[in-house]
Scaffold this motif. Structure first.
Motif, mmCIF file in Angstrom:
data_model
loop_
_atom_site.group_PDB
_atom_site.id
_atom_site.type_symbol
_atom_site.label_atom_id
_atom_site.label_comp_id
_atom_site.label_asym_id
_atom_site.label_seq_id
_atom_site.Cartn_x
_atom_site.Cartn_y
_atom_site.Cartn_z
ATOM 1 N N LYS A 81 0.824 -1.220 0.000
ATOM 2 C CA LYS A 81 0.000 0.000 0.000
ATOM 3 C C LYS A 81 0.857 1.270 0.000
ATOM 4 O O LYS A 81 0.350 2.360 -0.160
ATOM 5 N N LYS A 82 2.169 1.106 0.241
ATOM 6 C CA LYS A 82 3.125 2.230 0.256
ATOM 7 C C LYS A 82 2.704 3.348 1.221
ATOM 8 O O LYS A 82 2.653 4.511 0.868
ATOM 9 N N LEU A 83 2.393 2.939 2.443
ATOM 10 C CA LEU A 83 2.065 3.905 3.503
ATOM 11 C C LEU A 83 3.261 4.046 4.438
ATOM 12 O O LEU A 83 4.038 3.121 4.586
ATOM 13 N N HIS A 84 3.387 5.190 5.067
ATOM 14 C CA HIS A 84 4.482 5.417 6.012
ATOM 15 C C HIS A 84 4.052 4.987 7.406
ATOM 16 O O HIS A 84 3.453 5.761 8.145
ATOM 17 N N PHE A 85 4.333 3.736 7.745
ATOM 18 C CA PHE A 85 4.000 3.206 9.069
ATOM 19 C C PHE A 85 5.127 3.518 10.035
ATOM 20 O O PHE A 85 6.286 3.569 9.638
ATOM 21 N N ARG A 86 4.775 3.707 11.292
ATOM 22 C CA ARG A 86 5.785 3.788 12.337
ATOM 23 C C ARG A 86 5.409 2.803 13.430
ATOM 24 O O ARG A 86 4.248 2.739 13.819
ATOM 25 N N VAL A 88 5.073 1.823 17.022
ATOM 26 C CA VAL A 88 5.020 2.500 18.324
ATOM 27 C C VAL A 88 4.717 1.502 19.443
ATOM 28 O O VAL A 88 4.240 1.890 20.500
ATOM 29 N N SER A 89 5.027 0.229 19.196
ATOM 30 C CA SER A 89 4.712 -0.819 20.163
ATOM 31 C C SER A 89 5.510 -0.677 21.466
ATOM 32 O O SER A 89 5.145 -1.257 22.477
ATOM 33 N N SER A 90 6.596 0.101 21.450
ATOM 34 C CA SER A 90 7.388 0.285 22.671
ATOM 35 C C SER A 90 6.697 1.222 23.666
ATOM 36 O O SER A 90 7.021 1.234 24.843
ATOM 37 N N THR A 91 5.715 2.010 23.195
ATOM 38 C CA THR A 91 4.947 2.894 24.071
ATOM 39 C C THR A 91 3.799 2.090 24.681
ATOM 40 O O THR A 91 2.977 1.546 23.938
ATOM 41 N N PRO A 92 3.714 2.020 26.023
ATOM 42 C CA PRO A 92 2.687 1.182 26.672
ATOM 43 C C PRO A 92 1.247 1.461 26.225
ATOM 44 O O PRO A 92 0.474 0.528 26.030
ATOM 45 N N SER A 93 0.890 2.727 25.998
ATOM 46 C CA SER A 93 -0.498 3.027 25.627
ATOM 47 C C SER A 93 -0.839 2.621 24.190
ATOM 48 O O SER A 93 -2.001 2.635 23.794
ATOM 49 N N TYR A 94 0.180 2.263 23.391
ATOM 50 C CA TYR A 94 -0.073 1.836 22.013
ATOM 51 C C TYR A 94 0.339 0.383 21.774
ATOM 52 O O TYR A 94 0.505 -0.042 20.646
ATOM 53 N N LYS A 95 0.513 -0.393 22.861
ATOM 54 C CA LYS A 95 0.911 -1.801 22.746
ATOM 55 C C LYS A 95 -0.058 -2.610 21.879
ATOM 56 O O LYS A 95 0.358 -3.419 21.067
ATOM 57 N N GLU A 96 -1.370 -2.356 22.081
ATOM 58 C CA GLU A 96 -2.393 -3.111 21.334
ATOM 59 C C GLU A 96 -2.533 -2.642 19.891
ATOM 60 O O GLU A 96 -3.028 -3.372 19.042
ATOM 61 N N VAL A 97 -2.155 -1.392 19.622
ATOM 62 C CA VAL A 97 -2.298 -0.812 18.279
ATOM 63 C C VAL A 97 -0.937 -0.255 17.837
ATOM 64 O O VAL A 97 -0.734 0.952 17.798
ATOM 65 N N PRO A 98 0.004 -1.165 17.469
ATOM 66 C CA PRO A 98 1.391 -0.752 17.264
ATOM 67 C C PRO A 98 1.717 -0.017 15.960
ATOM 68 O O PRO A 98 2.746 0.624 15.865
ATOM 69 N N ALA A 99 0.847 -0.082 14.969
ATOM 70 C CA ALA A 99 1.156 0.538 13.672
ATOM 71 C C ALA A 99 0.537 1.929 13.582
ATOM 72 O O ALA A 99 -0.674 2.076 13.569
ATOM 73 N N MET A 100 1.399 2.966 13.526
ATOM 74 C CA MET A 100 0.903 4.352 13.442
ATOM 75 C C MET A 100 1.121 4.883 12.028
ATOM 76 O O MET A 100 2.183 4.721 11.452
ATOM 77 N N ILE A 101 0.076 5.535 11.497
ATOM 78 C CA ILE A 101 0.159 6.135 10.169
ATOM 79 C C ILE A 101 -0.264 7.598 10.275
ATOM 80 O O ILE A 101 -1.382 7.888 10.709
ATOM 81 N N PRO A 102 0.603 8.541 9.874
ATOM 82 C CA PRO A 102 0.169 9.937 9.822
ATOM 83 C C PRO A 102 -0.713 10.127 8.581
ATOM 84 O O PRO A 102 -0.348 9.700 7.491
ATOM 85 N N VAL A 103 -1.874 10.736 8.762
ATOM 86 C CA VAL A 103 -2.831 10.917 7.663
ATOM 87 C C VAL A 103 -2.747 12.360 7.189
ATOM 88 O O VAL A 103 -3.128 13.276 7.909
ATOM 89 N N LYS A 104 -2.222 12.546 5.961
ATOM 90 C CA LYS A 104 -1.997 13.910 5.471
ATOM 91 C C LYS A 104 -2.674 14.213 4.137
ATOM 92 O O LYS A 104 -2.517 15.303 3.606
ATOM 93 N N SER A 105 -3.398 13.220 3.588
ATOM 94 C CA SER A 105 -4.072 13.474 2.307
ATOM 95 C C SER A 105 -5.258 12.531 2.150
ATOM 96 O O SER A 105 -5.390 11.548 2.875
ATOM 97 N N GLU A 106 -6.098 12.852 1.171
ATOM 98 C CA GLU A 106 -7.263 12.015 0.917
ATOM 99 C C GLU A 106 -6.851 10.658 0.339
ATOM 100 O O GLU A 106 -7.481 9.640 0.623
#
Length: 129
Positions: A81-86, A88-106
């Motif tokens: 899909k060529k998305l920029h994932f980061r 973040v599983s090392s952060t306790p509050s994001y353990k369950e949802v480790p893949a972060m994507i910044p949303v900057k366009s439609e």
């Protein structure tokens, strides 16, 4: 002494650009289009769950809308899909949802919706009729 007053997630969404509000609305609508998915607004983010299982969080960092997903971002079908994932599983509050994507366009919103579809079908969650 002045206190730092943190705006609630809802207030921060309202203070964002019209584009960011539109991206949030599109993602929110897509996540809630699946059966039994519930949304809960907190001061920090909007969380989406299936009973007790956390599937996604939408938050704001600076002027960027960020979505966190309960999926392994290093899989071939998702990397395609060529998305920029980061991760973040090392952060306790994001353990369950480790893949972060910044949303900057439609276009990014559409790609994220595809990834959400992959995640939901993997977990056996159907679209509402």
């Amino acid at each position: 002494m002045e206190e730092d007053i943190r705006l609630s997630f809802e207030d921060r969404i309202k203070s964002m650009d019209a584009d960011v509000q539109k991206y949030y609305a599109m993602l929110n609508q897509h996540l809630l289009s699946f059966e039994k998915i519930k949304s809960r607004l907190s001061n920090r983010c909007d969380s989406y769950r299936l009973s007790r299982e956390l599937l996604s969080k939408i938050a704001i960092g600076g002027k960027t809308l960020k979505i966190y997903l309960a999926i392994d971002a290093n899989r071939e079908d998702i990397l395609a899909k060529k998305l920029h994932f980061r991760d973040v599983s090392s952060t306790p509050s994001y353990k369950e949802v480790p893949a972060m994507i910044p949303v900057k366009s439609e276009i990014c919103v559409k790609k994220v919706c595809d990834v959400i579809d992959i995640m939901m079908s993997e977990k056996g969650i159907a679209k509402k009729k």
